[in-house]
Design an enzyme around this catalytic site. Structure first.
Site, mmCIF file in Angstrom:
data_model
loop_
_atom_site.group_PDB
_atom_site.id
_atom_site.type_symbol
_atom_site.label_atom_id
_atom_site.label_comp_id
_atom_site.label_asym_id
_atom_site.label_seq_id
_atom_site.Cartn_x
_atom_site.Cartn_y
_atom_site.Cartn_z
ATOM 1 N N LYS A 127 6.062 10.414 -37.226
ATOM 2 C CA LYS A 127 7.268 10.002 -37.930
ATOM 3 C C LYS A 127 8.144 11.218 -38.189
ATOM 4 O O LYS A 127 7.634 12.291 -38.530
ATOM 5 C CB LYS A 127 6.834 9.389 -39.263
ATOM 6 C CG LYS A 127 7.932 8.741 -40.043
ATOM 7 C CD LYS A 127 7.361 8.153 -41.303
ATOM 8 C CE LYS A 127 8.465 7.601 -42.165
ATOM 9 N NZ LYS A 127 7.967 7.145 -43.454
ATOM 10 N N LYS A 144 5.029 19.031 -37.007
ATOM 11 C CA LYS A 144 4.783 18.951 -35.563
ATOM 12 C C LYS A 144 4.305 20.299 -35.018
ATOM 13 O O LYS A 144 3.544 20.353 -34.059
ATOM 14 C CB LYS A 144 6.025 18.456 -34.808
ATOM 15 C CG LYS A 144 6.264 16.945 -34.937
ATOM 16 C CD LYS A 144 5.186 16.099 -34.241
ATOM 17 C CE LYS A 144 5.577 14.641 -34.112
ATOM 18 N NZ LYS A 144 4.500 13.762 -33.644
ATOM 19 N N GLY A 183 11.094 19.029 -42.322
ATOM 20 C CA GLY A 183 9.713 18.627 -42.588
ATOM 21 C C GLY A 183 9.011 18.264 -41.290
ATOM 22 O O GLY A 183 7.868 18.674 -41.036
ATOM 23 N N TYR A 184 9.708 17.537 -40.455
ATOM 24 C CA TYR A 184 9.139 17.080 -39.168
ATOM 25 C C TYR A 184 8.769 18.281 -38.298
ATOM 26 O O TYR A 184 7.677 18.336 -37.736
ATOM 27 C CB TYR A 184 10.192 16.218 -38.476
ATOM 28 C CG TYR A 184 9.773 15.571 -37.172
ATOM 29 C CD1 TYR A 184 8.715 14.672 -37.111
ATOM 30 C CD2 TYR A 184 10.476 15.839 -35.994
ATOM 31 C CE1 TYR A 184 8.371 14.062 -35.918
ATOM 32 C CE2 TYR A 184 10.136 15.221 -34.795
ATOM 33 C CZ TYR A 184 9.090 14.341 -34.759
ATOM 34 O OH TYR A 184 8.741 13.727 -33.581
ATOM 35 N N SER A 185 9.677 19.237 -38.207
ATOM 36 C CA SER A 185 9.420 20.414 -37.383
ATOM 37 C C SER A 185 8.188 21.170 -37.901
ATOM 38 O O SER A 185 7.346 21.615 -37.115
ATOM 39 C CB SER A 185 10.664 21.310 -37.412
ATOM 40 O OG SER A 185 10.372 22.528 -36.809
#
Ligand code: NAP
Length: 284
Positions: A105, A170, A165-167
């Site tokens: 997500k 991941k 946040g995603y970076s």
């Protein structure tokens, strides 16, 4: 949510087929992967939280491949659920050759504003899900000399605007993937990472509308947080996932030319940052 095997038209087990579990298979990339794998000779277990979405996904399969799919509803951020998933696979099929960890997500916003709770949630969905599933699948994968494919993102390799946040999480998934690959090599299990750029979808540009802070530009709502990279078709990304598994490749980035940007950034971080900001600059 009712957890467990999803009722579908399938009750037959095809013993001659290799078995693949695809998490996050009721929509998006996971669906494309599951459908391609069923077409190319796998018996596929589609996993998602909502049983009705999993059933609907199997019902969208062409009739000739639907018998090669079954569904299982569970939350892969819950370790107990994951344990039961692989007990089901063991009882139902007695073997497992491929695990595709596709649950993941994104978010929208700046890292400076993210709360611990939001970051924890992103970590659970993007990293712990893969950790739990890989651990749970390991005994069966070891028997088959199988493969785990983790679905990362360009954000696994480089930073980007508006998806802080995603970076971060991941990148953690990329670390987890390499670590597992090193640890499991001598046990015959291969672990790889596929890092695609934005993937085309029907709700493009709408998905994060509620999340985007009014202080951020419109660009933040676009795929990849407005990264200026052309959207990839899910079918193409699924085909690359299949090739990686068949050839036991370690790491692929899509589109391919961005490997150069990543390599430059690793060797000369300042030039890499400059290029990244250029690739993600606002066109508003
Ligand atoms: N979309 C892109 O542009 C893009 C680009 C690069 C990389 N990626 C990566 O590709 C992967 C798939 O993305 P997508 O956008 O195609 O996904 P998506 O359409 O949002 O689908 C997510 C899937 O995961 C399931 N799911 C979500 N949370 C779950 C959980 N805790 N346990 C079990 N199932 C869960 C969802 O079903 P339920 O809600 O019913 O559980 C659904 O089937 C992600 O890892 C993403 O980071 C996406």
């Amino acid at each position: 949510m009712s957890q467990g095997r999803v009722e579908s038209m399938v009750d037959e087990v095809f013993n001659d087929r290799s078995v693949a579990v695809v998490t996050g298979a009721s929509s998006g990339l996971g669906y494309a992967v599951a459908s391609l794998f069923a077409q190319t000779g796998y018996q596929v277990v589609l996993v998602g939280r909502d049983p009705s979405r999993v059933t609907a996904a199997i019902e969208r399969f062409p009739l000739d491949i639907a018998p090669f799919a079954s569904g299982y509803a569970c939350d892969v951020t819950d370790q107990n659920d994951v344990q039961k998933l692989f007990e089901f696979v063991k009882i139902q099929y007695g073997k497992l050759h491929v695990l595709v960890n596709c649950v993941g997500k994104s978010d929208r916003g700046l890292l400076q504003d993210i709360s611990a709770k939001q970051m924890q949630h992103l970590f659970e969905v993007n990293v712990l899900s893969s950790l739990y599933c890989t651990q749970g699948a390991l005994p069966l994968l070891e028997q088959s000399g199988g493969v785990v494919l983790n679905v990362g993102s360009l954000a696994s390799k480089v930073g980007a605007r508006y998806i802080g946040g995603y970076s971060t999480v991941k990148h953690a998934l990329a670390g987890l993937t390499q670590q597992f690959r090193l640890e499991l090599k001598h046990r015959g299990v291969h672990v790889c990472l596929l890092s695609p750029g934005p993937i085309k979808r029907s709700d493009e540009g709408q998905r994060y509308r509620d999340q985007v802070d009014s202080n951020l530009p419109d660009q933040a709502n676009r795929p990849g947080g407005g990264t200026r990279v052309k959207g990839l078709s899910p079918e193409y990304v699924a085909q690359v996932a299949l090739t990686m598994i068949q050839k036991r490749q370690a790491d692929r980035v899509l589109p391919r030319y961005l490997r150069l940007l990543i390599a430059i950034g690793n060797m000369w971080p300042r030039i890499g940052d400059w290029l990244l900001l250029k690739f993600t600059s606002s066109k508003n």
